[in-house]
Design a protein around this motif. Structure first.
Motif, PDB file in Angstrom:
ATOM      1  N   GLY A 193      47.749  54.233  -4.181  1.00  0.00           N
ATOM      2  CA  GLY A 193      49.054  54.151  -4.824  1.00  0.00           C
ATOM      3  C   GLY A 193      49.302  55.254  -5.822  1.00  0.00           C
ATOM      4  N   VAL A 194      50.566  55.669  -5.883  1.00  0.00           N
ATOM      5  CA  VAL A 194      50.976  56.655  -6.870  1.00  0.00           C
ATOM      6  C   VAL A 194      50.849  56.080  -8.278  1.00  0.00           C
ATOM      7  CG1 VAL A 194      52.948  57.993  -7.715  1.00  0.00           C
ATOM      8  CG2 VAL A 194      52.503  57.847  -5.248  1.00  0.00           C
ATOM      9  N   ASP A 195      51.233  54.817  -8.426  1.00  0.00           N
ATOM     10  CA  ASP A 195      51.160  54.135  -9.718  1.00  0.00           C
ATOM     11  C   ASP A 195      50.225  52.942  -9.591  1.00  0.00           C
ATOM     12  OD1 ASP A 195      51.511  53.014 -12.188  1.00  0.00           O
ATOM     13  OD2 ASP A 195      53.567  52.332 -11.819  1.00  0.00           O
ATOM     14  N   ALA A 196      49.036  53.064 -10.158  1.00  0.00           N
ATOM     15  CA  ALA A 196      48.053  51.974 -10.074  1.00  0.00           C
ATOM     16  C   ALA A 196      48.136  51.017 -11.246  1.00  0.00           C
ATOM     17  CB  ALA A 196      46.642  52.565 -10.000  1.00  0.00           C
ATOM     18  N   ALA A 197      49.022  51.288 -12.206  1.00  0.00           N
ATOM     19  CA  ALA A 197      49.052  50.494 -13.430  1.00  0.00           C
ATOM     20  C   ALA A 197      49.253  48.997 -13.200  1.00  0.00           C
ATOM     21  CB  ALA A 197      50.133  51.036 -14.365  1.00  0.00           C
ATOM     22  N   PRO A 198      50.127  48.559 -12.289  1.00  0.00           N
ATOM     23  CA  PRO A 198      50.273  47.115 -12.098  1.00  0.00           C
ATOM     24  C   PRO A 198      48.959  46.439 -11.697  1.00  0.00           C
ATOM     25  CG  PRO A 198      52.094  48.281 -11.066  1.00  0.00           C
ATOM     26  CD  PRO A 198      51.097  49.320 -11.473  1.00  0.00           C
ATOM     27  N   PHE A 199      48.149  47.131 -10.905  1.00  0.00           N
ATOM     28  CA  PHE A 199      46.867  46.566 -10.484  1.00  0.00           C
ATOM     29  C   PHE A 199      45.823  46.666 -11.597  1.00  0.00           C
ATOM     30  CE2 PHE A 199      48.937  47.270  -6.453  1.00  0.00           C
ATOM     31  CZ  PHE A 199      48.517  46.200  -5.682  1.00  0.00           C
ATOM     32  N   THR A 200      45.723  47.821 -12.234  1.00  0.00           N
ATOM     33  CA  THR A 200      44.688  47.979 -13.257  1.00  0.00           C
ATOM     34  C   THR A 200      44.910  47.022 -14.421  1.00  0.00           C
ATOM     35  OG1 THR A 200      45.939  49.827 -14.218  1.00  0.00           O
ATOM     36  CG2 THR A 200      44.195  50.370 -12.663  1.00  0.00           C
ATOM     37  N   ASP A 238      42.312  59.360  -6.447  1.00  0.00           N
ATOM     38  CA  ASP A 238      43.274  60.367  -6.868  1.00  0.00           C
ATOM     39  C   ASP A 238      44.390  60.476  -5.831  1.00  0.00           C
ATOM     40  OD1 ASP A 238      44.675  62.567  -7.719  1.00  0.00           O
ATOM     41  OD2 ASP A 238      43.026  63.993  -7.494  1.00  0.00           O
ATOM     42  N   PRO A 239      45.655  60.243  -6.234  1.00  0.00           N
ATOM     43  CA  PRO A 239      46.750  60.285  -5.247  1.00  0.00           C
ATOM     44  C   PRO A 239      46.835  61.614  -4.512  1.00  0.00           C
ATOM     45  CG  PRO A 239      47.489  59.328  -7.308  1.00  0.00           C
ATOM     46  CD  PRO A 239      46.123  59.884  -7.580  1.00  0.00           C
ATOM     47  N   GLY A 240      46.612  62.718  -5.215  1.00  0.00           N
ATOM     48  CA  GLY A 240      46.642  64.019  -4.559  1.00  0.00           C
ATOM     49  C   GLY A 240      47.966  64.291  -3.869  1.00  0.00           C
ATOM     50  N   ASP A 241      47.916  65.082  -2.838  1.00  0.00           N
ATOM     51  CA  ASP A 241      49.102  65.481  -2.074  1.00  0.00           C
ATOM     52  C   ASP A 241      49.104  64.723  -0.752  1.00  0.00           C
ATOM     53  OD1 ASP A 241      51.197  66.642  -0.784  1.00  0.00           O
ATOM     54  OD2 ASP A 241      50.375  68.680  -0.767  1.00  0.00           O
ATOM     55  N   THR A 242      50.085  63.848  -0.549  1.00  0.00           N
ATOM     56  CA  THR A 242      50.152  63.054   0.683  1.00  0.00           C
ATOM     57  C   THR A 242      51.413  63.365   1.486  1.00  0.00           C
ATOM     58  OG1 THR A 242      51.145  61.211  -0.558  1.00  0.00           O
ATOM     59  CG2 THR A 242      48.753  61.181  -0.262  1.00  0.00           C
ATOM     60  N   ASP A 243      51.902  64.591   1.353  1.00  0.00           N
ATOM     61  CA  ASP A 243      53.110  64.963   2.082  1.00  0.00           C
ATOM     62  C   ASP A 243      52.868  65.166   3.572  1.00  0.00           C
ATOM     63  OD1 ASP A 243      54.637  64.854  -0.179  1.00  0.00           O
ATOM     64  OD2 ASP A 243      54.499  67.003  -0.618  1.00  0.00           O
ATOM     65  N   ASP A 244      51.593  65.393   3.956  1.00  0.00           N
ATOM     66  CA  ASP A 244      51.310  65.576   5.375  1.00  0.00           C
ATOM     67  C   ASP A 244      50.181  64.625   5.793  1.00  0.00           C
ATOM     68  OD1 ASP A 244      48.968  66.717   4.362  1.00  0.00           O
ATOM     69  OD2 ASP A 244      49.647  68.769   4.730  1.00  0.00           O
ATOM     70  N   ALA A 273      47.264  65.244   6.968  1.00  0.00           N
ATOM     71  CA  ALA A 273      45.945  65.649   6.482  1.00  0.00           C
ATOM     72  C   ALA A 273      45.692  65.104   5.081  1.00  0.00           C
ATOM     73  CB  ALA A 273      45.817  67.166   6.503  1.00  0.00           C
ATOM     74  N   GLY A 274      46.702  65.175   4.224  1.00  0.00           N
ATOM     75  CA  GLY A 274      46.553  64.663   2.872  1.00  0.00           C
ATOM     76  C   GLY A 274      46.392  63.158   2.845  1.00  0.00           C
ATOM     77  N   ARG A 275      47.144  62.469   3.690  1.00  0.00           N
ATOM     78  CA  ARG A 275      47.054  61.004   3.742  1.00  0.00           C
ATOM     79  C   ARG A 275      45.721  60.570   4.331  1.00  0.00           C
ATOM     80  NH1 ARG A 275      52.511  62.031   5.264  1.00  0.00           N
ATOM     81  NH2 ARG A 275      52.216  61.563   7.475  1.00  0.00           N
ATOM     82  N   SER A 276      45.240  61.324   5.305  1.00  0.00           N
ATOM     83  CA  SER A 276      43.938  61.035   5.895  1.00  0.00           C
ATOM     84  C   SER A 276      42.825  61.217   4.863  1.00  0.00           C
ATOM     85  CB  SER A 276      43.704  61.939   7.103  1.00  0.00           C
ATOM     86  OG  SER A 276      42.454  61.675   7.698  1.00  0.00           O
ATOM     87  N   ARG A 277      42.923  62.289   4.066  1.00  0.00           N
ATOM     88  CA  ARG A 277      41.932  62.524   3.013  1.00  0.00           C
ATOM     89  C   ARG A 277      41.930  61.384   2.002  1.00  0.00           C
ATOM     90  NH1 ARG A 277      42.659  62.251  -2.108  1.00  0.00           N
ATOM     91  NH2 ARG A 277      44.673  63.256  -1.793  1.00  0.00           N
ATOM     92  N   LEU A 278      43.112  60.926   1.642  1.00  0.00           N
ATOM     93  CA  LEU A 278      43.240  59.826   0.691  1.00  0.00           C
ATOM     94  C   LEU A 278      42.500  58.583   1.188  1.00  0.00           C
ATOM     95  CD1 LEU A 278      44.894  58.727  -1.887  1.00  0.00           C
ATOM     96  CD2 LEU A 278      46.478  57.844  -0.177  1.00  0.00           C
ATOM     97  N   MET A 279      42.745  58.207   2.455  1.00  0.00           N
ATOM     98  CA  MET A 279      42.113  57.007   2.988  1.00  0.00           C
ATOM     99  C   MET A 279      40.620  57.215   3.192  1.00  0.00           C
ATOM    100  SD  MET A 279      42.640  53.873   3.590  1.00  0.00           S
ATOM    101  CE  MET A 279      44.413  53.621   3.831  1.00  0.00           C
ATOM    102  N   GLU A 280      40.219  58.411   3.558  1.00  0.00           N
ATOM    103  CA  GLU A 280      38.795  58.711   3.698  1.00  0.00           C
ATOM    104  C   GLU A 280      38.076  58.472   2.369  1.00  0.00           C
ATOM    105  OE1 GLU A 280      35.920  60.280   6.503  1.00  0.00           O
ATOM    106  OE2 GLU A 280      38.055  60.665   6.785  1.00  0.00           O
ATOM    107  N   ASP A 281      38.673  58.948   1.291  1.00  0.00           N
ATOM    108  CA  ASP A 281      38.081  58.739  -0.033  1.00  0.00           C
ATOM    109  C   ASP A 281      38.015  57.256  -0.381  1.00  0.00           C
ATOM    110  OD1 ASP A 281      37.887  61.474  -0.259  1.00  0.00           O
ATOM    111  OD2 ASP A 281      39.554  61.697  -1.671  1.00  0.00           O
ATOM    112  N   ALA A 282      39.065  56.517  -0.018  1.00  0.00           N
ATOM    113  CA  ALA A 282      39.100  55.087  -0.328  1.00  0.00           C
ATOM    114  C   ALA A 282      38.015  54.323   0.426  1.00  0.00           C
ATOM    115  CB  ALA A 282      40.477  54.513   0.013  1.00  0.00           C
ATOM    116  N   VAL A 283      37.846  54.635   1.702  1.00  0.00           N
ATOM    117  CA  VAL A 283      36.845  53.938   2.513  1.00  0.00           C
ATOM    118  C   VAL A 283      35.433  54.255   2.022  1.00  0.00           C
ATOM    119  CG1 VAL A 283      35.815  53.863   4.832  1.00  0.00           C
ATOM    120  CG2 VAL A 283      38.298  53.665   4.543  1.00  0.00           C
TER     121      VAL A 283
END
Length: 507
Positions: free
Chosen positions: A419-426, A442-448, A450-460
């Protein structure tokens, strides 16, 4: 100087007074508002039967253009662009507007139709009126969560009873296609959203179920009470049974307020031993005390928990059991024998992104429930496991997370936040689960992609580092995906891809 004359119009047909079932739409001037799946089906089915159809949509996408080319060849007029959705067409009379379920009552074209006295129907309303009197029986399901699972379970049960049945509505075929299918279905298992129900006056189902009612789509409906009333419309005209959730008082109130056919019964579903006129669970068995003659003194075994064990990493969770009970009750209301309920549930497999086990690694189960986009759905998913590493986050749309976190804090062994804004959860986790380790991605750049894939890879990978043997890593975000992903399905697909890339993962 000459003044252009307004086009001549013939008198408007009062479609509300036309006889139905078996409504004849030949000659009717129908405006289809929205060119999604249901709008295309309405235009196609009514055009085939002699209606004069105009479709309008504010979008102009390649997918819509493809549909447009198909229907324009057949004589359907399509007008694309926002200018066509701001008012009724000035150059033609309209007898009936059939709206996309997502269009709000305040949408300018729909508001103009209402002000002009032109009926605005859903695809569901039109399908009910057009279906022949001897057409398929309707068994319908609504609720904030669990609709698709229940309807597809019901489809499996009906088919194992030897019936020609199909899941339709908000899943599978549009209802109008299923209701008017030339080969003829015997039963429709219909999933209905609150949006569809808002625009529907006549359902007249054989049986219907409201699974649960929790805060959702309140901005669209204008408040919780209006949202609940929309859900309750599913019970109007029910002939055999109204299925409600014993643990959700709102569902019982909706039954009590419903205008049903005399003789229709209220039937509860419960995770505990069933009372009279209920379907529940006793000593590991799903049992029926509603749809058998000797229900005052006996119960019919429908299935065992073992028959559902394949539907969760640690067996079917409570929410899956409730869905199975609702599907069983609807099928029994149609006269389906107990053995078909058992066979249908044994053969059933969850759909993509709905508590779907992706893989196991070192006795850790990785489960994709990306469809859990609100707190109630996430809570149900989390309660299905004893120890959970929870991947959560996204656009909460202002939902309150405190009750969710408080109800599952004893199951959490770790939390990974998207999430871009994690405050409600934290903030909710700090209040109710302060000892649980939290990893913020880290939200990073999820415009493409590749960026969204990197985000989920980090989460997993973060979730894997928090999990131990016997744990479940669960993607149940309790939030919408639109802040970082194309949609919930992409979020789930990227989760599954990241999981399968883990060393040693077995699917």
């Amino acid at each position: 100087m000459t003044t252009a004359k307004a086009p001549a119009h013939s008198a408007r047909t009062d479609v509300e007074q036309l006889p139905w079932p078996g409504l004849d739409v030949a000659g009717l001037r129908i405006l289809v508002a929205g060119f999604g799946i249901s709008g295309y089906a309405v235009a196609d089915q009514t055009m085939q039967r002699g209606a004069h159809v105009l479709v309008v949509d504010g979008s102009d996408t390649p997918e819509i253009r493809e549909r447009t080319q198909i229907l324009e060849v057949l004589g359907v007029e399509v007008r694309l662009g926002p200018e066509h959705t701001r008012s009724l067409p000035a150059d033609r009379e309209v007898d009936l507007v059939v709206t996309s379920p997502g269009w709000r009552p305040s949408q300018p074209l729909l508001a103009a139709a209402a002000a002009a006295g032109i009926p605005v129907w859903s695809e569901i309303e039109l399908a009910r009126r057009m279906q022949a009197a001897d057409g398929p029986a309707w068994l319908a399901v609504t609720g904030t969560n669990g609709k698709t699972t229940t309807v597809t379970m019901l489809e499996s049960i009906l088919q194992h009873a030897g019936l020609r049945a199909v899941a339709c509505g908000n899943v599978g075929l549009p209802v109008i296609e299923a209701a008017l299918d030339p080969e003829g279905f015997e039963v429709l298992a219909i999933e209905l959203s609150s949006f569809q129900l808002h625009w529907t006056e006549h359902l007249d189902c054989e049986a219907a179920a409201v699974l649960n009612v929790s805060a959702d789509h309140l901005d669209w409906h204008g408040g919780a009470e209006a949202y609940a009333r929309a859900k309750g419309r599913i019970f109007d005209g029910v002939r055999a049974a109204c299925i409600y959730n014993v643990a959700d008082e709102t569902t019982l109130r909706l039954v009590e307020d419903a205008d049903v056919v005399e003789g229709a019964r209220a039937v509860g579903i419960s995770l505990s031993s069933p009372d009279l006129s209920e379907v529940g669970v006793v000593e590991g068995m799903l049992v029926d005390r509603a749809f058998l003659t000797e229900r005052r003194t006996a119960a019919a075994e429908l299935a065992t928990l073992g028959d559902l064990a394949h539907l969760g990493p640690q067996g079917a969770g409570p929410h899956i059991l409730l869905d199975a009970l609702a599907a069983a009750a609807l099928a029994r209301a149609h006269g389906v024998p107990a053995h078909a309920v058992r066979d249908g549930l044994r053969a059933y497999h969850v759909g993509s992104h709905r508590a779907q086990q992706i893989a196991t690694l070192d006795d850790i189960a990785f489960v994709d429930d990306t469809k859990a986009t609100n707190p109630a759905a996430a809570a149900a998913s989390l309660r299905a496991a004893e120890r959970v590493v929870w991947i959560a986050g996204g656009d909460t749309k202002g939902a309150d997370l405190d009750a969710l976190v408080a109800s599952v804090q004893d199951r959490l062994v770790g939390v990974v936040l998207l999430g871009v804004d994690a405050a409600p959860f934290t903030s909710a986790l700090a209040r109710h689960a302060p000892e649980v380790p939290v990893r913020r991605i880290d939200p990073g750049d999820t415009d493409d992609v590749a960026g969204r894939s990197r985000l989920m890879e980090d989460a997993v990978q973060a979730a894997r580092s928090l999990a131990s043997a016997g744990d479940v890593v669960l993607l149940a975000p309790a939030a919408a995906s639109i802040d970082q992903f194309r949609d919930y399905a992409e979020r789930g697909d990227l989760f599954a891809a990241a999981v399968t890339r883990l060393p040693g993962a077995s699917t």
